[in-house]
Design a protein around this motif. Structure first.
Motif, PDB file in Angstrom:
ATOM      1  N   MET A  73       0.837  -1.194   0.000  1.00  0.00           N
ATOM      2  CA  MET A  73       0.000   0.000   0.000  1.00  0.00           C
ATOM      3  C   MET A  73       0.874   1.246   0.000  1.00  0.00           C
ATOM      4  SD  MET A  73      -2.860   0.999   2.925  1.00  0.00           S
ATOM      5  CE  MET A  73      -3.767  -0.532   2.716  1.00  0.00           C
ATOM      6  N   HIS A  74       0.445   2.258  -0.731  1.00  0.00           N
ATOM      7  CA  HIS A  74       1.147   3.541  -0.691  1.00  0.00           C
ATOM      8  C   HIS A  74       1.007   4.178   0.690  1.00  0.00           C
ATOM      9  CE1 HIS A  74       0.587   3.648  -5.293  1.00  0.00           C
ATOM     10  NE2 HIS A  74       1.865   3.461  -5.042  1.00  0.00           N
ATOM     11  N   ASP A  75       1.860   5.144   0.975  1.00  0.00           N
ATOM     12  CA  ASP A  75       1.803   5.832   2.270  1.00  0.00           C
ATOM     13  C   ASP A  75       0.503   6.612   2.390  1.00  0.00           C
ATOM     14  OD1 ASP A  75       4.298   4.809   2.775  1.00  0.00           O
ATOM     15  OD2 ASP A  75       5.131   6.716   3.477  1.00  0.00           O
ATOM     16  N   MET A  76      -0.365   6.172   3.288  1.00  0.00           N
ATOM     17  CA  MET A  76      -1.644   6.819   3.551  1.00  0.00           C
ATOM     18  C   MET A  76      -2.123   6.365   4.925  1.00  0.00           C
ATOM     19  SD  MET A  76      -4.018   4.584   0.882  1.00  0.00           S
ATOM     20  CE  MET A  76      -3.258   5.399  -0.524  1.00  0.00           C
ATOM     21  N   ARG A  77      -3.178   6.993   5.412  1.00  0.00           N
ATOM     22  CA  ARG A  77      -3.672   6.670   6.754  1.00  0.00           C
ATOM     23  C   ARG A  77      -3.969   5.188   6.900  1.00  0.00           C
ATOM     24  NH1 ARG A  77      -8.590  10.716   6.601  1.00  0.00           N
ATOM     25  NH2 ARG A  77      -8.430  10.044   4.428  1.00  0.00           N
ATOM     26  N   GLU A  78      -4.513   4.578   5.839  1.00  0.00           N
ATOM     27  CA  GLU A  78      -4.880   3.167   5.908  1.00  0.00           C
ATOM     28  C   GLU A  78      -3.670   2.255   6.102  1.00  0.00           C
ATOM     29  OE1 GLU A  78      -8.225   5.342   3.987  1.00  0.00           O
ATOM     30  OE2 GLU A  78      -6.030   5.349   3.733  1.00  0.00           O
ATOM     31  N   TRP A  79      -2.482   2.723   5.726  1.00  0.00           N
ATOM     32  CA  TRP A  79      -1.278   1.910   5.968  1.00  0.00           C
ATOM     33  C   TRP A  79      -1.076   1.740   7.470  1.00  0.00           C
ATOM     34  CZ3 TRP A  79       3.190   0.625   8.152  1.00  0.00           C
ATOM     35  CH2 TRP A  79       4.106  -0.174   7.459  1.00  0.00           C
ATOM     36  N   ALA A  80      -1.114   2.842   8.206  1.00  0.00           N
ATOM     37  CA  ALA A  80      -0.932   2.770   9.655  1.00  0.00           C
ATOM     38  C   ALA A  80      -2.053   1.979  10.313  1.00  0.00           C
ATOM     39  CB  ALA A  80      -0.851   4.178  10.241  1.00  0.00           C
ATOM     40  N   ILE A  81      -3.278   2.177   9.855  1.00  0.00           N
ATOM     41  CA  ILE A  81      -4.421   1.427  10.388  1.00  0.00           C
ATOM     42  C   ILE A  81      -4.210  -0.068  10.170  1.00  0.00           C
ATOM     43  CG2 ILE A  81      -6.872   0.939  10.016  1.00  0.00           C
ATOM     44  CD1 ILE A  81      -7.180   3.979   9.358  1.00  0.00           C
ATOM     45  N   SER A  82      -3.781  -0.447   8.973  1.00  0.00           N
ATOM     46  CA  SER A  82      -3.594  -1.860   8.631  1.00  0.00           C
ATOM     47  C   SER A  82      -2.457  -2.484   9.433  1.00  0.00           C
ATOM     48  CB  SER A  82      -3.322  -1.998   7.133  1.00  0.00           C
ATOM     49  OG  SER A  82      -4.406  -1.512   6.363  1.00  0.00           O
ATOM     50  N   PHE A  83      -1.341  -1.791   9.505  1.00  0.00           N
ATOM     51  CA  PHE A  83      -0.167  -2.310  10.206  1.00  0.00           C
ATOM     52  C   PHE A  83      -0.463  -2.516  11.686  1.00  0.00           C
ATOM     53  CE2 PHE A  83       3.945  -1.791  12.361  1.00  0.00           C
ATOM     54  CZ  PHE A  83       4.755  -2.646  11.636  1.00  0.00           C
ATOM     55  N   LEU A  84      -1.008  -1.483  12.328  1.00  0.00           N
ATOM     56  CA  LEU A  84      -1.273  -1.562  13.763  1.00  0.00           C
ATOM     57  C   LEU A  84      -2.455  -2.474  14.058  1.00  0.00           C
ATOM     58  CD1 LEU A  84      -0.653   2.169  14.732  1.00  0.00           C
ATOM     59  CD2 LEU A  84       0.845   0.200  15.168  1.00  0.00           C
ATOM     60  N   GLY A  85      -3.457  -2.482  13.176  1.00  0.00           N
ATOM     61  CA  GLY A  85      -4.591  -3.367  13.377  1.00  0.00           C
ATOM     62  C   GLY A  85      -4.195  -4.829  13.334  1.00  0.00           C
ATOM     63  N   ALA A  86      -3.333  -5.171  12.386  1.00  0.00           N
ATOM     64  CA  ALA A  86      -2.858  -6.552  12.302  1.00  0.00           C
ATOM     65  C   ALA A  86      -2.071  -6.924  13.556  1.00  0.00           C
ATOM     66  CB  ALA A  86      -2.005  -6.734  11.046  1.00  0.00           C
ATOM     67  N   MET A  87      -1.148  -6.059  13.986  1.00  0.00           N
ATOM     68  CA  MET A  87      -0.355  -6.355  15.172  1.00  0.00           C
ATOM     69  C   MET A  87      -1.248  -6.465  16.407  1.00  0.00           C
ATOM     70  SD  MET A  87       3.180  -4.186  14.725  1.00  0.00           S
ATOM     71  CE  MET A  87       4.017  -5.100  16.031  1.00  0.00           C
ATOM     72  N   TYR A  88      -2.283  -5.628  16.501  1.00  0.00           N
ATOM     73  CA  TYR A  88      -3.201  -5.668  17.642  1.00  0.00           C
ATOM     74  C   TYR A  88      -3.869  -7.046  17.723  1.00  0.00           C
ATOM     75  CZ  TYR A  88      -6.641  -3.810  20.998  1.00  0.00           C
ATOM     76  OH  TYR A  88      -7.399  -3.565  22.125  1.00  0.00           O
ATOM     77  N   ALA A  89      -4.167  -7.625  16.574  1.00  0.00           N
ATOM     78  CA  ALA A  89      -4.810  -8.934  16.510  1.00  0.00           C
ATOM     79  C   ALA A  89      -3.821 -10.089  16.654  1.00  0.00           C
ATOM     80  CB  ALA A  89      -5.572  -9.077  15.199  1.00  0.00           C
ATOM     81  N   GLY A  90      -2.525  -9.789  16.736  1.00  0.00           N
ATOM     82  CA  GLY A  90      -1.521 -10.840  16.778  1.00  0.00           C
ATOM     83  C   GLY A  90      -1.197 -11.416  15.422  1.00  0.00           C
ATOM     84  N   VAL A  91      -1.788 -10.836  14.364  1.00  0.00           N
ATOM     85  CA  VAL A  91      -1.484 -11.210  12.983  1.00  0.00           C
ATOM     86  C   VAL A  91      -0.220 -10.462  12.559  1.00  0.00           C
ATOM     87  CG1 VAL A  91      -2.353 -11.097  10.609  1.00  0.00           C
ATOM     88  CG2 VAL A  91      -3.899 -11.699  12.486  1.00  0.00           C
ATOM     89  N   VAL A  92       0.540 -11.029  11.643  1.00  0.00           N
ATOM     90  CA  VAL A  92       1.847 -10.469  11.269  1.00  0.00           C
ATOM     91  C   VAL A  92       1.758  -9.749   9.926  1.00  0.00           C
ATOM     92  CG1 VAL A  92       4.262 -11.014  10.767  1.00  0.00           C
ATOM     93  CG2 VAL A  92       3.033 -12.279  12.554  1.00  0.00           C
ATOM     94  N   PRO A  93       1.803  -8.399   9.916  1.00  0.00           N
ATOM     95  CA  PRO A  93       1.822  -7.684   8.637  1.00  0.00           C
ATOM     96  C   PRO A  93       3.197  -7.800   7.974  1.00  0.00           C
ATOM     97  CG  PRO A  93       1.991  -6.115  10.445  1.00  0.00           C
ATOM     98  CD  PRO A  93       1.788  -7.474  11.068  1.00  0.00           C
ATOM     99  N   VAL A  94       3.190  -8.030   6.672  1.00  0.00           N
ATOM    100  CA  VAL A  94       4.421  -8.116   5.890  1.00  0.00           C
ATOM    101  C   VAL A  94       4.446  -6.900   4.984  1.00  0.00           C
ATOM    102  CG1 VAL A  94       5.746  -9.495   4.251  1.00  0.00           C
ATOM    103  CG2 VAL A  94       4.328 -10.631   5.978  1.00  0.00           C
ATOM    104  N   ALA A  95       5.255  -5.909   5.336  1.00  0.00           N
ATOM    105  CA  ALA A  95       5.266  -4.623   4.626  1.00  0.00           C
ATOM    106  C   ALA A  95       6.081  -4.747   3.340  1.00  0.00           C
ATOM    107  CB  ALA A  95       5.851  -3.533   5.512  1.00  0.00           C
ATOM    108  N   ILE A  96       5.463  -4.356   2.230  1.00  0.00           N
ATOM    109  CA  ILE A  96       6.039  -4.583   0.903  1.00  0.00           C
ATOM    110  C   ILE A  96       6.293  -3.263   0.182  1.00  0.00           C
ATOM    111  CG2 ILE A  96       5.647  -5.657  -1.348  1.00  0.00           C
ATOM    112  CD1 ILE A  96       6.079  -7.627   0.922  1.00  0.00           C
TER     113      ILE A  96
END
Length: 528
Positions: A73-96
């Protein structure tokens, strides 16, 4: 060596979730702006709510703790939401990296075995191509700003915001520990396939505690803007870990950090701290639309990715009155471990080890070298990645017990300052003496006609290694091979001047902006 006792305010024997940690730090400033992007702004309270909704959505979709989701994802608010949301759930975001090829994305899908993809409309075509090519099935693809998809959304792609709106915020964060896998970052892949560095929930905490707060001195009054994107280790610290750890605001930019785009944010949003790289600073200083000092609010800049030539830093300081704090970090260490300080800058050097990290320079025999000698850089510190995923050979070579082998060569002076001497695989031995490509390149860049330069070793008719430089001239400028040779000879030891010079329109680079000298070596090895 730098041996500093590390203090912590967190008990990592107890559950620790990095996303939850950031949310708790900022609940008292819920109405404050956390992010400003091309579409609007997001408060700290909205960031937490949206991230917890995303965490619930991942759980409802059947994505389990420690499973991976691809974040392209390009740099936007949804990037931070996605990254932190995944970590909050214990899911592992893989940043590409969003500048890679379809082949790269297909490889990363297969390598990570991602269970879902989080992307944005503009990237839908390349994501679809990667899905078609990869031998790995993904059942969930959520798309931020689907209106930007050139041909609309394919059937399996779901708009992100309506999906989030249907979720209730996840009540409790996953009970992760500090050493649990938190996220992955792929190496830039300057040689071979990209390597997936597995980072823990505690690692970004350490980079903020050891670098963002004490060295950069960031506070909640700062507005941060990073040219380096969030999917880079450097950019992740600059635009998420550091500012959110102190309650600062962040400017995000989806487009490439051209001088024009960067200047527009400097003058519109008035960031106080800017994070860039040497190539970017050089391009901005050479641009005719460079803003005046009173048009911006910069109090400090940071540079990493490549060593910062002193001349660039000095010109920038003269124009804007803001220092550029140069440092070196890596994907494997997550952020900077050797750095100048705002109150202690020695332009031309990378500075001194960041307290909390130990550094050694070792010779070919593996033993520490003395001051003034070039050695391989090894680092020990709490933010080291766990491993490269499914790559035992590279893991063993790089992660050597408590130490990390960086692949960089450095020299330390008698005052304890470290100066970059090139990559281990880029160093040249000419007449039995090491020559640093960076030293020759930075000298060439002092010439008023030179924009960029890259130095490699070529073998002459006698089988001896000689230096060759590829040079890009500034627009509207020109010079000659003889003039540049004389220029370097007048500034460096005679044996260091490039024996051959070739003028080119551009240099091959990785998506992170680093010069790919191995591509130039490949060109030299091809029969003419």
């Amino acid at each position: 060596m730098n041996d500093t006792t590390i203090n912590t305010t967190v008990d990592f024997t107890q559950p620790f979730n990095f996303a939850q940690h950031l949310f708790e730090l900022n609940r008292a400033r819920g109405s404050k702006t956390a992010y400003i992007d091309d579409h609007g702004s997001l408060s700290y309270a909205q960031l937490e709510e949206q991230a917890r909704r995303l965490a619930q959505g991942l759980a409802a979709a059947g994505i389990h703790r420690e499973e991976r989701v691809l974040l392209v994802m390009h740099d936007m608010r949804e990037w931070a939401i996605s990254f932190l949301g995944a970590m909050y759930a214990g899911v592992v975001p893989v940043a590409i990296n969003t500048l890679l090829t379809v082949d790269d994305y297909a490889y990363m899908l297969e390598h990570s075995r991602a269970q879902a993809i989080l992307t944005n409309g503009a990237l839908v075509p390349v994501v679809q191509q990667a899905l078609n090519q990869a031998q790995h099935e993904v059942n969930h693809i959520w798309v931020a700003h689907p209106e930007d998809a050139p041909q609309g959304l394919p059937p399996a792609f779901e708009p992100m915001q309506p999906w989030l709106d249907r979720q209730q915020p996840l009540a409790h964060a996953a009970r992760t520990k500090g050493d649990d896998p938190g996220f992955w970052l792929y190496s830039s892949g300057s040689t071979g396939k990209p390597k997936g560095a597995v980072h823990t929930h505690a690692n970004p905490y350490w980079t903020a505690q050891l670098y963002g707060k004490p060295v950069l001195g960031l506070t909640e009054n700062d507005v941060c803007f990073s040219a380096a994107k969030l999917y880079f280790a450097y950019g992740l610290g600059n635009a998420l870990t550091f500012p959110l750890s102190v309650g600062a605001s962040v400017v995000l930019m989806a487009e490439r950090p051209t001088p024009e785009a960067t200047f527009a944010r400097w003058t519109r949003h008035r960031p106080t701290v800017f994070f860039g790289a040497p190539t970017g600073f050089a391009g901005m200083l050479a641009h005719p639309a460079l803003p005046a000092r009173d048009q911006v609010s910069l109090r400090m800049c940071s540079s990493a990715g490549e060593a910062l030539p002193a001349e660039i830093a000095q010109r920038f300081k003269a124009h804007f009155g803001a220092d550029i704090v140069d440092g070196i970090g890596s994907t494997e260490m997550l952020h900077i471990f050797i750095s100048n300080r705002p109150e202690d800058i020695r332009y031309g050097s990378t500075g001194k080890p960041v307290p909390g990290y130990e550094v050694e320079l070792r010779g070919e025999d593996g033993k520490p070298v003395g001051d003034g000698e070039i050695g391989d850089l090894y680092i020990k510190g709490p933010s080291t990645a766990l491993m490269y995923w499914c790559n035992r050979d590279k893991t063993r070579d790089t992660f050597q017990g408590a130490w990390l082998k960086s692949g960089d060569k450095y020299v330390r002076d008698a005052d304890g300052y470290y100066t970059y001497a090139g990559r281990s695989d880029d160093m040249l031995k000419v007449s039995g003496i090491y020559v640093s490509p960076f030293e020759v390149e930075s000298t060439l860049q002092l010439h008023p006609a030179v924009l960029e330069a890259a130095v490699i070793g070529v073998t002459d008719a006698q089988g001896l290694v000689k230096t060759k430089s590829y040079v890009v001239c500034k627009p509207g400028h020109s010079t000659t091979e003889d003039e540049l040779k004389a220029f370097v000879k007048s500034r460096l030891a005679a044996y260091k001047y490039p024996r051959f010079i070739e003028f080119v329109d551009e240099l091959p680079k990785t998506a992170t902006g680093k010069i790919q000298r191995f591509r130039l070596r490949e060109l030299e090895s091809k029969p003419s």
